[in-house]
Every structure is written in structure tokens, then in C-alpha cells.
Design an enzyme around this catalytic site. Sequence first.
Site, short mmCIF file in Angstrom:
data_model
loop_
_atom_site.label_atom_id
_atom_site.label_comp_id
_atom_site.label_asym_id
_atom_site.label_seq_id
_atom_site.Cartn_x
_atom_site.Cartn_y
_atom_site.Cartn_z
N ASP A 153 48.91 16.42 53.70
CA ASP A 153 47.73 17.81 53.91
C ASP A 153 48.01 19.21 54.20
OD1 ASP A 153 44.36 17.23 55.40
OD2 ASP A 153 45.43 15.68 56.68
N ASP B 150 35.95 16.76 54.28
CA ASP B 150 36.20 15.64 54.71
C ASP B 150 34.30 15.11 54.44
OD1 ASP B 150 38.44 15.85 55.12
OD2 ASP B 150 38.11 14.92 57.01
C1 GAL Z 1 41.74 15.67 56.99
C2 GAL Z 1 41.83 15.05 55.77
C3 GAL Z 1 41.69 13.06 56.39
C4 GAL Z 1 42.51 12.70 56.53
C5 GAL Z 1 42.29 12.99 58.73
C6 GAL Z 1 43.87 12.82 58.82
O1 GAL Z 1 42.33 16.81 56.99
O2 GAL Z 1 40.86 15.31 55.13
O3 GAL Z 1 41.23 13.03 55.20
O4 GAL Z 1 43.59 12.27 56.52
O5 GAL Z 1 42.72 14.59 58.09
O6 GAL Z 1 43.46 13.56 60.20
#
Ligand code: GAL
Length: 388
Positions: A157, A212
Site C-alpha cells: 500500500d 478504493d
Molecule cells: C487502502 C487500500 C485498501 C485496503 C486498505 C487497508 O489504502 O486501498 O485496499 O488495503 O488500505 O487499510
Amino acid sequence: MKIRNVILILLAALAGASGPPVSAAAETSPGPKLALTPPMGWNSWNKFGCNVSEQLIRETADAMVRSGMKSAGYEYVNIDDCWQVSRDHEGTIMADAARFPSGIKALADYVHSKGLKLGLYTDAGRLTCQKRPGSFDHEVQDAKTYAEWGIDYIKIDWCYAEGLDPEVQYAKLRDALAQSGRAIVFSICNWGVKGPWLWGPQTGNLWRTTGDISDHYDRMSVIGFSQNGLEKYAGPGHWNDPDMLEVGNGGMKQDEYLTHMSLWVLLAAPLLAGNDLRTMDAETKEILTNPEVIAIDQDANGVQGHRLWDEGPLEIWAKPLSDGGQAVGLFNRGESELKIGLDFKLLGITGPAKLRDVWQHRDLGTVNDSYQAMVPKHGVVLLRIIKP
Ligand code: GAL
């Protein structure tokens, strides 16, 4: 985020117009070729958020086998954020001992014993999005730990990465993973920042193109229908990732989930189910495991589909397939049922063509010049077309 995504995609389209995309690391580097078709599996985040545990992962692996998901091609069982809590005195990353009392290595052994693979999550920055330790400055050490544990897939991430350049930082992680000696699928998750489709092919096996997804038709459709123009960057070993599936999570109608799955397979997107596999109902299973639909996503040529036509609420998308045919989606983004006409000239076909309705499992016979279908609100008719 939304406006930025639109700008990034426009920039990508312009960049693509000035030259061919760079070749994939998977095609040029030695060692096993990974993700030659879009990765398929499951990820904990969309349904469970931080509520992950070894029990959930074991039960999900069992359910993946029992439900027929494994036979349909789903392979990776991926733990997202929150499995990790701290580092030990040597800096080694540590799993939450209350939630993963047997440790990640034992969990990987269990998942492998089911003929499946285990994925983990980290962050290229200082902390994960849920403020767990990130991999910044621990790249080589973390990659080595994952390899020792038997990890097969890592999603990385981009939270708490202020001041870092994603192209540079993700290349460091790529090199660390290569040094680890284990074949690990590398999923870049930086939401489209700095056009990962431009440097992703030399860096990872897949890269997120947007912020997301959520379990709502509006969000899913904005993401899915905005992918046009990115098709030139995808191919075997390197895929655009419009985010994980929400099918079966309850926030969309059946026709909307059919649109979600149809769009994702036309986009040659990674198929990471995000629902509770242990309690999946028959409708959800039919969407996720339909073999003809999955075959479109997993087609060996790995060509990402694109939009051929849009007019008001209707969109027509097509994906060329390795048998010389095409998969075609007739989409209705409107609020009432719509008759959609497909002129075969759009597909480069003159004269008759053989048609099959993929969701209905029904041959439509040989059809001349054009085809018309009634498409429900927010729905789709997914066709497979071949010139006889
Ligand atoms: C976001 C990511 C999600 C999930 C989340 C977890 O940045 O895009 O898919 O992994 O973090 O905190």
C-alpha cells in the site's frame, strides 16, 4: 481523489499515444513467470476490514475448496491490513499474537496443504493505512521474512509515504522481493498516484489504478467504466487492477453484481473475491464461479478490453480472445430498461457471426450484421462472438 483519477487516466492515454508501453519485468527477468493470467483469489479487506485472524483464514481456505471456488481457478488467500502489530528487537515484523497465535508460517503451511497460496499486505511507507508498521527502511528484511514464511503474494500500500516517489520506492521493494529467492506476486496499491501503469510493468505484476471500491453501484461503476485507455499497459505478467470484487457483500442488486463481474472480466482484471466465502449464497457463487465468464478474464492472450461505443446510458465494451472471437458487454448505466443494438461493424465483423449469451449459457445461433437485446437497469448482456 475522483478528479485526480480522471486526470491521471487522461495523462496515461496521452502518454500511450506517444509510444508503445514498456515491456514487462515478467517478460524480461529470469526466474518463474508469475501472474501470466490475472491473479484470482480472495482478500479479507472488503468484508472483514481489521477483523482478521488465523481462524478466518483457515476457514476461508476450507470454504474456497468446498464451495468450488478453487476448482473455478481461485488460488490466493490474501490477508490485508492489520495482521501485523510491531517489530521485534531485530526489526523483524511480528504478527498479532492474539489473532494469529500459531504464526504466519504455520498458516501458510495450512493454506498450502489445501493446494492454495497465501498472500500478505504491507505498506511502502512508514505505517500501513491502519497505522501498523510499514516496510519503509525494512524492505529487504521484510521480503526475506515473507519468503521464509512461505508467502506467495504481497500487496503493498501507499499510506504514510509523504515525500517518497512511488516509482523509486516500489522498485526498491521489487528488488527486495527478487533477492528473497521466492516467487512472490507483487501487487502495487498506490491508487493510481504517478500513473503506475507507466512504470508498473517493470516493477510489479499488478497495480491499482484508482482509489478504493465500495459495495455500491455508483462507486463500482465509476471505477469500472473509467478504465478505458489503460488497456495498452496490461498483458501477461502485468495487469491494471481496478480493485477487488464486492460481489456477494449485499450492497448491490443482482444485475449490478453481474455488471461488476462482467466489467472486471472484460478488463482482464485480477479477480479477488471480497465476500465471506463461508456463507456465500447460490446466486453469489453462480456469479463468481461461472466458468465461461472466468474464461474471458483468464484468456491466454491477456488483452484488456476497451470501450467501443457509448451513447447516453449505454456502453459497449469488447475484449479480443485467443480463439479469434470477442467477448462483448452491452451495458445499461441508466435507470430503466433499455434496448441496445450491436452493429457487428463495430467489432470489425461483416456478415454473419455466431453468438452466445454467456450468463444465460445459451447459444443464440448465427446472426447477420447486428444483434439487439433488452438490458435491465444497471445491467448487462455479456456475449461471446465468433465469426463462423
Ligand atoms: C487502502 C487500500 C485498501 C485496503 C486498505 C487497508 O489504502 O486501498 O485496499 O488495503 O488500505 O487499510
